[in-house]
Design a protein around this motif. Structure first.
Motif, PDB file in Angstrom:
ATOM      1  N   PRO A 251      15.167  -9.225  -4.800  1.00  0.00           N
ATOM      2  CA  PRO A 251      13.840  -9.360  -5.426  1.00  0.00           C
ATOM      3  C   PRO A 251      12.708  -9.390  -4.397  1.00  0.00           C
ATOM      4  O   PRO A 251      11.621  -8.853  -4.648  1.00  0.00           O
ATOM      5  CB  PRO A 251      13.939 -10.679  -6.182  1.00  0.00           C
ATOM      6  N   VAL A 252      12.975  -9.987  -3.252  1.00  0.00           N
ATOM      7  CA  VAL A 252      11.950 -10.062  -2.199  1.00  0.00           C
ATOM      8  C   VAL A 252      11.704  -8.665  -1.619  1.00  0.00           C
ATOM      9  O   VAL A 252      10.546  -8.239  -1.441  1.00  0.00           O
ATOM     10  CB  VAL A 252      12.383 -11.033  -1.082  1.00  0.00           C
ATOM     11  N   ALA A 253      12.776  -7.964  -1.337  1.00  0.00           N
ATOM     12  CA  ALA A 253      12.648  -6.622  -0.775  1.00  0.00           C
ATOM     13  C   ALA A 253      11.937  -5.687  -1.751  1.00  0.00           C
ATOM     14  O   ALA A 253      11.119  -4.842  -1.348  1.00  0.00           O
ATOM     15  CB  ALA A 253      14.029  -6.075  -0.423  1.00  0.00           C
ATOM     16  N   ARG A 254      12.221  -5.841  -3.047  1.00  0.00           N
ATOM     17  CA  ARG A 254      11.595  -4.985  -4.057  1.00  0.00           C
ATOM     18  C   ARG A 254      10.098  -5.250  -4.150  1.00  0.00           C
ATOM     19  O   ARG A 254       9.298  -4.304  -4.209  1.00  0.00           O
ATOM     20  CB  ARG A 254      12.260  -5.222  -5.413  1.00  0.00           C
ATOM     21  N   MET A 255       9.689  -6.518  -4.156  1.00  0.00           N
ATOM     22  CA  MET A 255       8.260  -6.839  -4.223  1.00  0.00           C
ATOM     23  C   MET A 255       7.545  -6.320  -2.980  1.00  0.00           C
ATOM     24  O   MET A 255       6.428  -5.785  -3.083  1.00  0.00           O
ATOM     25  CB  MET A 255       8.055  -8.342  -4.371  1.00  0.00           C
ATOM     26  N   ARG A 256       8.149  -6.458  -1.843  1.00  0.00           N
ATOM     27  CA  ARG A 256       7.524  -5.938  -0.617  1.00  0.00           C
ATOM     28  C   ARG A 256       7.305  -4.430  -0.731  1.00  0.00           C
ATOM     29  O   ARG A 256       6.235  -3.914  -0.360  1.00  0.00           O
ATOM     30  CB  ARG A 256       8.403  -6.245   0.595  1.00  0.00           C
ATOM     31  N   GLU A 257       8.284  -3.729  -1.229  1.00  0.00           N
ATOM     32  CA  GLU A 257       8.175  -2.273  -1.360  1.00  0.00           C
ATOM     33  C   GLU A 257       7.034  -1.884  -2.296  1.00  0.00           C
ATOM     34  O   GLU A 257       6.261  -0.951  -2.013  1.00  0.00           O
ATOM     35  CB  GLU A 257       9.499  -1.711  -1.880  1.00  0.00           C
ATOM     36  N   LEU A 258       6.893  -2.602  -3.401  1.00  0.00           N
ATOM     37  CA  LEU A 258       5.826  -2.310  -4.361  1.00  0.00           C
ATOM     38  C   LEU A 258       4.443  -2.576  -3.757  1.00  0.00           C
ATOM     39  O   LEU A 258       3.484  -1.821  -4.011  1.00  0.00           O
ATOM     40  CB  LEU A 258       6.015  -3.148  -5.619  1.00  0.00           C
ATOM     41  N   ILE A 259       4.327  -3.643  -2.984  1.00  0.00           N
ATOM     42  CA  ILE A 259       3.041  -3.963  -2.347  1.00  0.00           C
ATOM     43  C   ILE A 259       2.659  -2.870  -1.356  1.00  0.00           C
ATOM     44  O   ILE A 259       1.497  -2.425  -1.306  1.00  0.00           O
ATOM     45  CB  ILE A 259       3.118  -5.339  -1.647  1.00  0.00           C
ATOM     46  N   VAL A 260       3.623  -2.422  -0.568  1.00  0.00           N
ATOM     47  CA  VAL A 260       3.354  -1.389   0.435  1.00  0.00           C
ATOM     48  C   VAL A 260       2.924  -0.088  -0.246  1.00  0.00           C
ATOM     49  O   VAL A 260       1.967   0.578   0.193  1.00  0.00           O
ATOM     50  CB  VAL A 260       4.603  -1.160   1.312  1.00  0.00           C
ATOM     51  N   GLU A 261       3.585   0.270  -1.316  1.00  0.00           N
ATOM     52  CA  GLU A 261       3.237   1.508  -2.030  1.00  0.00           C
ATOM     53  C   GLU A 261       1.825   1.422  -2.608  1.00  0.00           C
ATOM     54  O   GLU A 261       1.051   2.392  -2.526  1.00  0.00           O
ATOM     55  CB  GLU A 261       4.243   1.769  -3.147  1.00  0.00           C
ATOM     56  N   ALA A 262       1.473   0.278  -3.192  1.00  0.00           N
ATOM     57  CA  ALA A 262       0.141   0.125  -3.788  1.00  0.00           C
ATOM     58  C   ALA A 262      -0.940   0.149  -2.710  1.00  0.00           C
ATOM     59  O   ALA A 262      -2.000   0.780  -2.880  1.00  0.00           O
ATOM     60  CB  ALA A 262       0.078  -1.168  -4.585  1.00  0.00           C
ATOM     61  N   ALA A 263      -0.708  -0.523  -1.598  1.00  0.00           N
ATOM     62  CA  ALA A 263      -1.708  -0.564  -0.533  1.00  0.00           C
ATOM     63  C   ALA A 263      -1.901   0.816   0.091  1.00  0.00           C
ATOM     64  O   ALA A 263      -3.035   1.225   0.398  1.00  0.00           O
ATOM     65  CB  ALA A 263      -1.281  -1.566   0.531  1.00  0.00           C
ATOM     66  N   ALA A 264      -0.816   1.555   0.252  1.00  0.00           N
ATOM     67  CA  ALA A 264      -0.906   2.878   0.868  1.00  0.00           C
ATOM     68  C   ALA A 264      -1.598   3.889  -0.041  1.00  0.00           C
ATOM     69  O   ALA A 264      -2.127   4.906   0.437  1.00  0.00           O
ATOM     70  CB  ALA A 264       0.492   3.379   1.233  1.00  0.00           C
TER      71      ALA A 264
END
Length: 247
Positions: free
Chosen positions: A106-119
């Protein structure tokens, strides 16, 4: 009756001779000599000649001793016993993590979503990730903002929030740590500088830090005592807990 003058003169001459002898044998003292003679002092009559010499000798005196001044520093007051010396603070080593595959899914998934949104450059893509109500992500020093996206835009140097997205992307690209392990506040925190003493940073770690802040910012952090730029926290169950700056 014998009236011979020679017979009468003999007794008179004898008387004169006897009187002169008496006056010569016993001198006559004047009254003033009786009155002026001092009376002997008790003890002087029996004093030996040597005693007068001893009394006349100067009395031996102990040399005057000047007390030494007190020391400027009372060392006895500052010396501590062995059991009173405070032990130096022990800094627990901080484990810096870089492998996302080794953290909870769950932590890795949230990090991935944040990175995609910021980029993406579109700050609105963060909205579904920020949550609502009690689980809403804290984005300022005061939790409970009505609109976290509006709050993030107000922190950005531009009106669209592009700058804050760039900062978020840089933060999520660094190593991270597990903070407050075993407590209700447990979370994975980016960047790891937020949980590591600045004085313990190695040269490569300072390079990582200077990708986020300037040398002037770093000097201010050293004076402040800790890293105080933006950081992100994600709970073990994958909730975005905070994205804040400051202490």
């Amino acid at each position: 009756m014998n009236r011979n003058p020679a017979n009468r003169a003999l007794p008179v001459g004898l008387v004169v001779l006897l009187a002169g002898a008496t006056m010569t044998a016993t001198p006559v003292l004047a009254l003033s000599e009786f009155q002026g003679a001092p009376a002997p002092i008790a003890g002087e009559q029996n004093a030996a000649p040597g005693d007068e010499a001893e009394e006349a000798a100067p009395e031996e005196r102990t040399p005057l001793e000047i007390p030494m001044p007190d020391p400027l520093v009372d060392r006895t007051a500052v010396e501590l016993k062995d059991d009173e010396i405070a032990a130096p603070d022990v800094v627990e080593p901080v484990e810096v993590l870089t492998d996302v595959s080794k953290i909870p899914v769950p932590v890795a998934r949230m990090r991935e979503l944040i990175v995609e949104a910021a980029a993406s450059g579109d700050i609105e893509r963060l909205r579904p990730l920020l949550g609502k109500g009690p689980t809403q992500t804290q984005v300022t020093a005061t939790a409970g903002e009505d609109d976290p996206i509006a709050a993030l835009k107000s922190l950005s140097g531009d009106q669209d929030g592009i700058e804050i997205l760039a900062i978020l992307l840089d933060v999520m690209s660094t190593g991270f740590v597990l903070a407050d392990k075993g407590t209700p506040e447990e979370a994975y925190v980016w960047p790891y500088f937020a949980e590591k003493p600045l004085s313990s940073l190695t040269a490569p770690e300072k390079v990582d830090l200077f990708r986020l802040v300037t040398a002037g910012d770093f000097a201010g952090m050293e004076e402040f005592g800790t890293y105080n730029f933006y950081r992100v926290g994600i709970t073990p169950d994958g909730k975005w807990k905070f994205f804040v700056a400051g202490d």
